[in-house]
Design a protein around this motif. Structure first.
Motif, PDB file in Angstrom:
ATOM      1  N   TYR A  14       0.820  -1.209   0.000  1.00 49.53           N
ATOM      2  CA  TYR A  14       0.000   0.000   0.000  1.00 49.53           C
ATOM      3  C   TYR A  14       0.857   1.263   0.000  1.00 49.53           C
ATOM      4  CZ  TYR A  14      -3.041   3.736   1.546  1.00 49.53           C
ATOM      5  OH  TYR A  14      -3.706   4.928   1.635  1.00 49.53           O
ATOM      6  N   MET A  15       0.435   2.247  -0.786  1.00 48.73           N
ATOM      7  CA  MET A  15       1.072   3.560  -0.798  1.00 48.73           C
ATOM      8  C   MET A  15      -0.057   4.573  -0.955  1.00 48.73           C
ATOM      9  SD  MET A  15       4.071   5.294  -0.969  1.00 48.73           S
ATOM     10  CE  MET A  15       5.243   4.064  -1.457  1.00 48.73           C
ATOM     11  N   PRO A  16      -0.154   5.582  -0.080  1.00 54.01           N
ATOM     12  CA  PRO A  16      -1.199   6.601  -0.236  1.00 54.01           C
ATOM     13  C   PRO A  16      -1.123   7.229  -1.625  1.00 54.01           C
ATOM     14  CG  PRO A  16      -0.084   6.862   1.858  1.00 54.01           C
ATOM     15  CD  PRO A  16       0.676   5.828   1.089  1.00 54.01           C
ATOM     16  N   LYS A  17      -2.271   7.481  -2.238  1.00 55.25           N
ATOM     17  CA  LYS A  17      -2.330   8.000  -3.605  1.00 55.25           C
ATOM     18  C   LYS A  17      -1.525   9.281  -3.763  1.00 55.25           C
ATOM     19  CE  LYS A  17      -5.538   9.461  -7.244  1.00 55.25           C
ATOM     20  NZ  LYS A  17      -4.464  10.057  -7.936  1.00 55.25           N
ATOM     21  N   GLU A  18      -1.640  10.197  -2.808  1.00 54.35           N
ATOM     22  CA  GLU A  18      -0.919  11.460  -2.912  1.00 54.35           C
ATOM     23  C   GLU A  18       0.586  11.241  -2.917  1.00 54.35           C
ATOM     24  OE1 GLU A  18      -3.190  10.841  -0.478  1.00 54.35           O
ATOM     25  OE2 GLU A  18      -4.669  12.444  -0.441  1.00 54.35           O
ATOM     26  N   VAL A  19       1.062  10.342  -2.064  1.00 55.76           N
ATOM     27  CA  VAL A  19       2.495  10.048  -1.990  1.00 55.76           C
ATOM     28  C   VAL A  19       2.943   9.376  -3.282  1.00 55.76           C
ATOM     29  CG1 VAL A  19       4.266   8.724  -0.780  1.00 55.76           C
ATOM     30  CG2 VAL A  19       2.485   9.900   0.515  1.00 55.76           C
ATOM     31  N   MET A  20       2.153   8.412  -3.774  1.00 47.24           N
ATOM     32  CA  MET A  20       2.492   7.717  -5.008  1.00 47.24           C
ATOM     33  C   MET A  20       2.589   8.700  -6.174  1.00 47.24           C
ATOM     34  SD  MET A  20       0.535   4.564  -6.973  1.00 47.24           S
ATOM     35  CE  MET A  20      -0.079   3.984  -5.436  1.00 47.24           C
ATOM     36  N   ASP A  21       1.629   9.618  -6.289  1.00 44.19           N
ATOM     37  CA  ASP A  21       1.647  10.615  -7.369  1.00 44.19           C
ATOM     38  C   ASP A  21       2.870  11.515  -7.277  1.00 44.19           C
ATOM     39  OD1 ASP A  21      -0.721   9.552  -8.285  1.00 44.19           O
ATOM     40  OD2 ASP A  21      -1.992  11.149  -7.437  1.00 44.19           O
TER      41      ASP A  21
END
Length: 148
Positions: A127-134
């Motif tokens: 899992y990676m938070p969407k904001e961090v991944m972006d």
């Protein structure tokens, strides 16, 4: 009689409009502290926010940067590959928090240090938070699970 009905309708419409304005104002007032904008370390370094602004900072915890002071104070550095922001947090860290792991913190940027009031860590190894991944994808450092 017709004039009285017309006047009553106008009063009801005016009252409904007034109720809508008041309820919108109350909702806005209630949410003023509940809205926290996400920023990556690159965005924080490019345009440092004012010390009174509460926001969310996300990225990866730099390897070798995690330092525990006496008590519950922890210092570490968060990066997105383009910039790094030092973080200070007083409290108990989540169990899955660690170096080279994704995290999101809520707090304020004061004197060049992000003073975190809350730290969230990813909840499993994929899992990676969407904001961090972006933000990591923008910097070209994101690797999907299973990639080397």
């Amino acid at each position: 009689m017709k004039n009285l009905k017309k006047q009553r309708r106008i009063q009801i419409i005016a009252l409904a409009a007034m109720a809508l304005v008041v309820s919108t104002a109350l909702i806005g007032y209630a949410m003023r502290d509940g809205i926290n904008f996400f920023r990556s370390p690159s965005q924080v370094m490019a345009e440092p926010p004012v010390a009174s602004e509460m926001f969310r900072l996300g990225g990866l915890v730099e390897e070798g940067s995690l330092v525990r002071d006496q008590g519950e104070v922890v210092h570490f550095v968060v990066t997105d590959g383009g910039a790094s922001v030092p973080v200070r947090y007083k409290g108990v860290l989540p169990d899955l928090f660690g170096e080279n792991q994704g995290m999101i913190g809520t707090g304020r940027y004061v004197n060049g240090v992000f003073e975190a009031s809350e730290i969230l860590a990813k909840h499993d190894e994929t899992y990676m938070p969407k904001e961090v991944m972006d933000a990591l994808k923008e910097q070209g450092v994101y690797k999907a699970p299973g990639e080397s």
